[in-house]
Design a protein around this motif. Structure first.
Motif, PDB file in Angstrom:
ATOM      1  N   UNK A  72       1.004  -1.153   0.124  1.00 51.22           N
ATOM      2  CA  UNK A  72      -0.005   0.115   0.001  1.00 51.22           C
ATOM      3  C   UNK A  72       0.834   1.378   0.082  1.00 51.22           C
ATOM      4  N   UNK A  73       2.091   1.146   0.667  1.00 51.24           N
ATOM      5  CA  UNK A  73       2.802   2.209   0.636  1.00 51.24           C
ATOM      6  C   UNK A  73       3.320   2.669  -0.736  1.00 51.24           C
ATOM      7  N   UNK A  74       3.898   1.701  -1.622  1.00 51.44           N
ATOM      8  CA  UNK A  74       4.210   1.755  -2.974  1.00 51.44           C
ATOM      9  C   UNK A  74       3.124   2.402  -3.578  1.00 51.44           C
ATOM     10  N   UNK A  75       1.891   1.873  -3.473  1.00 44.18           N
ATOM     11  CA  UNK A  75       0.794   2.383  -4.224  1.00 44.18           C
ATOM     12  C   UNK A  75       0.338   3.785  -3.794  1.00 44.18           C
ATOM     13  N   UNK A  76       0.928   4.291  -2.785  1.00 43.80           N
ATOM     14  CA  UNK A  76       0.654   5.565  -2.281  1.00 43.80           C
ATOM     15  C   UNK A  76      -0.785   5.720  -1.504  1.00 43.80           C
ATOM     16  N   UNK A  77      -1.079   4.882  -1.083  1.00 41.06           N
ATOM     17  CA  UNK A  77      -2.394   4.762  -0.183  1.00 41.06           C
ATOM     18  C   UNK A  77      -2.208   4.851   1.404  1.00 41.06           C
ATOM     19  N   UNK A 101      13.770   5.261   5.633  1.00 34.79           N
ATOM     20  CA  UNK A 101      13.382   6.310   6.360  1.00 34.79           C
ATOM     21  C   UNK A 101      11.988   6.216   7.079  1.00 34.79           C
ATOM     22  N   UNK A 102      11.837   5.857   8.340  1.00 35.06           N
ATOM     23  CA  UNK A 102      10.556   5.339   8.850  1.00 35.06           C
ATOM     24  C   UNK A 102       9.595   6.561   9.434  1.00 35.06           C
ATOM     25  N   UNK A 103       8.425   6.078   9.488  1.00 37.06           N
ATOM     26  CA  UNK A 103       7.447   7.041  10.011  1.00 37.06           C
ATOM     27  C   UNK A 103       7.924   7.707  11.231  1.00 37.06           C
ATOM     28  N   UNK A 104       7.781   9.121  11.608  1.00 35.73           N
ATOM     29  CA  UNK A 104       8.146   9.828  12.647  1.00 35.73           C
ATOM     30  C   UNK A 104       9.623  10.694  12.440  1.00 35.73           C
ATOM     31  N   UNK A 135       9.614   2.934   4.524  1.00 37.16           N
ATOM     32  CA  UNK A 135      10.173   1.847   4.400  1.00 37.16           C
ATOM     33  C   UNK A 135      10.996   1.028   3.308  1.00 37.16           C
ATOM     34  N   UNK A 136      11.129   0.020   2.913  1.00 37.67           N
ATOM     35  CA  UNK A 136      11.758  -0.535   1.765  1.00 37.67           C
ATOM     36  C   UNK A 136      10.586  -0.851   0.791  1.00 37.67           C
ATOM     37  N   UNK A 181      25.911  -1.236  15.265  1.00 42.14           N
ATOM     38  CA  UNK A 181      25.273  -1.227  13.730  1.00 42.14           C
ATOM     39  C   UNK A 181      23.945  -1.381  13.667  1.00 42.14           C
ATOM     40  N   UNK A 182      23.315  -0.966  12.718  1.00 45.27           N
ATOM     41  CA  UNK A 182      21.973  -1.008  12.517  1.00 45.27           C
ATOM     42  C   UNK A 182      21.685  -2.066  11.173  1.00 45.27           C
ATOM     43  N   UNK A 183      20.707  -2.707  11.492  1.00 49.01           N
ATOM     44  CA  UNK A 183      20.145  -3.615  10.303  1.00 49.01           C
ATOM     45  C   UNK A 183      18.494  -3.274  10.141  1.00 49.01           C
ATOM     46  N   UNK A 184      18.076  -3.361   8.930  1.00 47.98           N
ATOM     47  CA  UNK A 184      16.765  -2.864   8.649  1.00 47.98           C
ATOM     48  C   UNK A 184      16.242  -3.903   7.854  1.00 47.98           C
ATOM     49  N   UNK A 185      15.065  -4.165   8.466  1.00 46.74           N
ATOM     50  CA  UNK A 185      14.218  -5.236   7.432  1.00 46.74           C
ATOM     51  C   UNK A 185      13.326  -4.408   6.549  1.00 46.74           C
ATOM     52  N   UNK A 186      12.301  -5.186   5.968  1.00 44.81           N
ATOM     53  CA  UNK A 186      11.323  -4.568   5.249  1.00 44.81           C
ATOM     54  C   UNK A 186      10.498  -3.453   6.117  1.00 44.81           C
ATOM     55  N   UNK A 187      10.123  -4.231   7.335  1.00 46.88           N
ATOM     56  CA  UNK A 187       9.297  -3.799   8.390  1.00 46.88           C
ATOM     57  C   UNK A 187       9.940  -2.823   9.462  1.00 46.88           C
ATOM     58  N   UNK A 188      11.111  -2.883   9.782  1.00 44.04           N
ATOM     59  CA  UNK A 188      11.500  -2.355  11.198  1.00 44.04           C
ATOM     60  C   UNK A 188      13.110  -2.181  11.113  1.00 44.04           C
ATOM     61  N   UNK A 189      13.560  -1.295  12.038  1.00 40.44           N
ATOM     62  CA  UNK A 189      15.202  -1.275  12.353  1.00 40.44           C
ATOM     63  C   UNK A 189      15.548  -1.693  13.520  1.00 40.44           C
ATOM     64  N   UNK A 190      16.538  -2.437  13.545  1.00 38.40           N
ATOM     65  CA  UNK A 190      17.277  -2.775  14.875  1.00 38.40           C
ATOM     66  C   UNK A 190      18.458  -2.587  15.135  1.00 38.40           C
ATOM     67  N   UNK A 191      18.985  -2.256  16.246  1.00 31.86           N
ATOM     68  CA  UNK A 191      20.280  -2.137  16.501  1.00 31.86           C
ATOM     69  C   UNK A 191      21.089  -3.428  16.654  1.00 31.86           C
ATOM     70  N   UNK A 192      22.208  -3.528  16.447  1.00 26.52           N
ATOM     71  CA  UNK A 192      23.068  -4.460  16.900  1.00 26.52           C
ATOM     72  C   UNK A 192      24.303  -3.721  17.844  1.00 26.52           C
TER      73      UNK A 192
END
Lengths: 384, 120
Positions: free
Chosen positions: A240-245, A310-313, A333-334, B52-63
């Motif tokens: 949905x993020x890629x779709x701009x929703x 770059x995440x929300x916030x 996100x990615x 270090x920092x790792x990021x998945x599609x969903x979230x960032x985590x510290x190492x």
């Protein structure tokens, strides 16, 4: 490793597909009071791509479904009454059609975003999970007494992607006659379903409201199609993020107005100043003034120049010296299909020019980020 | 000597240099990594510092740095292709090497059996 956010919850609710998720190896997480699949063993990246290339099946039974009808007034009465809370053209929404709308508040903010479906003798509203109880209360309190608000206790699944039609055709060929935003009632595998050709991914696809005792058979029948894989909330968010929703609670909320959120298109001319049914919804003074005068900030697409999501916030600045804060990222996100980080957020109006370069503060660094058009992908809705 | 931390890092100590990565369990839990940020060579880190920092599609985590010392090498390959952390967390997916400033800190790390019990 640390800082993984978790939502601790007690007495989480389960959807009727809970056992199927576990059988499929889903990782379950708390979301809006429900235990929901965030991903299956193949992972978010693969689920995301599979949806864009083939078809993904999503359990969205946590969302709210509300029936609104006017027992003595008919559909016309119900439409007019709904327009008192939703600044959309519901009177002009044809039978068998669906439209996106907003529940606004007196300050011009957004209480929720929703889909309105005209089922002929009644309307079905599909609302967000986290706001469904509040929405129901809001509708019951504010809607004229000539209409009834009833909870539809159905499951809801979404089948999204270029092969969605082929997969759904295996159980209901009627889907082939539908185009984007059509709604049909149909018996599917012996259960009365309400199908819309829409979704939250930017892909062609369907959302199916199905009785709780029929959803497992339907889900398993759809998963039996070679093109269909289960997809969790993680990929739902990146799609949905890629779709701009917009995601309610992140990109829009009670503090953002429809004009700021760039959702002006959901408020057609007939409800704007000079229109036949202009205003008459909560916050119409604020919102209609913003149509005339513009807003101080607006929602924009954002493309980080580097590889770091770059995440929300994350706060946004005009330069690398953190001199002047000019906005905030609300979702980011990615983007697996874009192959790079993507985000959206609010920026001061002066900076809302495509290709403008601003800076997001992430872990003390100022990362260049470019204002972009939304969506980030080309949607493939079936419009004709 | 292979050791582990409760934060799901592995630590291979050879002489006074430790190589650090994240465990297979951690890589699985994080899901597909899309971004890795590593410390600069020459940086001094204390035990427990964000390294270090790792990021998945969903979230960032510290190492975190499991031990104190100076960063002597960082694995650019996982910066260029973060998926290597998912595909081979114990070898090609290593993060950084640390010249230990206090080798005795390693005594508090978990051995393999203790780590396996932790994630069981």
């Amino acid at each position: 490793m640390g800082n993984e956010k978790s939502e601790s919850g007690s007495a989480l609710r389960r959807t009727p597909l809970h056992d199927l998720h576990e059988k499929l190896g889903a990782r379950m997480v708390p979301f809006a009071g429900y235990e929901m699949p965030v991903q299956y063993p193949t992972g978010i990246m693969s689920e995301h791509r599979h949806t864009r290339e083939h078809a993904g099946l999503f359990d969205v039974s946590h969302m709210g479904q509300l029936i609104v009808d006017a027992p003595n007034g008919g559909a016309g009465e119900a439409a007019l009454v709904l327009e008192a809370l939703i600044p959309a053209d519901i009177v002009g929404l044809g039978e068998g059609r669906q439209r996106y709308g907003l529940l606004t508040n007196d300050a011009g903010g957004i209480e929720d975003d929703l889909m309105v479906q005209n089922l002929g003798d009644r309307y079905l509203l599909i609302v967000n999970a986290a706001t469904k109880e509040a929405d129901e209360k809001h509708l019951r309190e504010k809607l004229a007494s000539s209409v009834r608000v009833t909870r539809l206790d159905n499951a809801l699944i979404a089948l999204q992607g270029p092969e969605a039609e082929a997969a759904l055709s295996n159980v209901w060929s009627g889907c082939q006659d539908m185009r984007f935003m059509d709604v049909r009632e149909a018996q599917i595998l012996g259960h009365p379903c309400i199908v819309s050709r829409s979704g939250y991914t930017g892909e062609d696809g369907f959302e199916i409201s199905v009785p709780n005792d029929g959803v497992n058979a339907l889900a398993e029948a759809l998963l039996a199609h070679a093109a269909v894989q289960p997809v969790g909330l993680g990929a739902r968010d990146s799609l949905r993020l890629e779709a701009g929703l917009c995601l309610y609670g992140s990109d829009i909320d009670t503090e953002t107005t429809p004009c700021e959120a760039q959702l002006k298109w959901s408020i057609p001319k007939v409800r704007r100043t000079g229109g036949e049914r202009a205003g008459g919804f909560p916050g119409s003074d604020v919102i209609l003034a913003q149509f005339a005068e513009g807003t101080e900030r607006a929602r924009v697409g954002l493309r980080p120049e580097g590889k770091a999501p770059v995440r929300g916030g994350a706060p946004l600045f005009a330069d690398e010296n953190a001199g002047q804060k000019i906005g905030t990222v609300t979702s980011g996100g990615f983007g697996p299909s874009v192959g790079a980080p993507v985000a959206m957020g609010y920026l001061a109006a002066d900076y809302c020019t495509p290709d403008a370069r601003v800076f997001a503060e992430v872990r003390g660094k100022f990362l260049p980020i470019v204002v972009s058009q939304l969506p980030f992908i080309v949607p493939s809705y079936k419009r004709t | 000597m292979l050791k582990f931390t409760e934060d799901h890092e592995w630590v291979r100590i050879e002489g006074d240099v430790a190589t650090i990565g994240i465990t297979e369990h951690a890589a699985e839990q994080l899901g597909d990594l899309v971004f890795v940020e590593l410390p600069d060579v020459g940086k001094q880190v204390g035990k427990g510092d964000n390294a270090a920092v790792v990021e998945s599609v969903k979230a960032a985590s510290d190492v975190y740095a499991p031990l104190s010392g100076e960063i002597v090498e960082a694995n650019q390959a996982i910066v260029d292709d973060p998926s290597q952390v998912n595909s081979d967390p114990a070898n090609a997916g290593w993060f950084f090497k640390l010249k230990l400033s206090n080798a005795s800190e390693a005594e508090n790390l978990l051995d393999e059996d203790a780590y396996k019990a932790l994630i069981a």
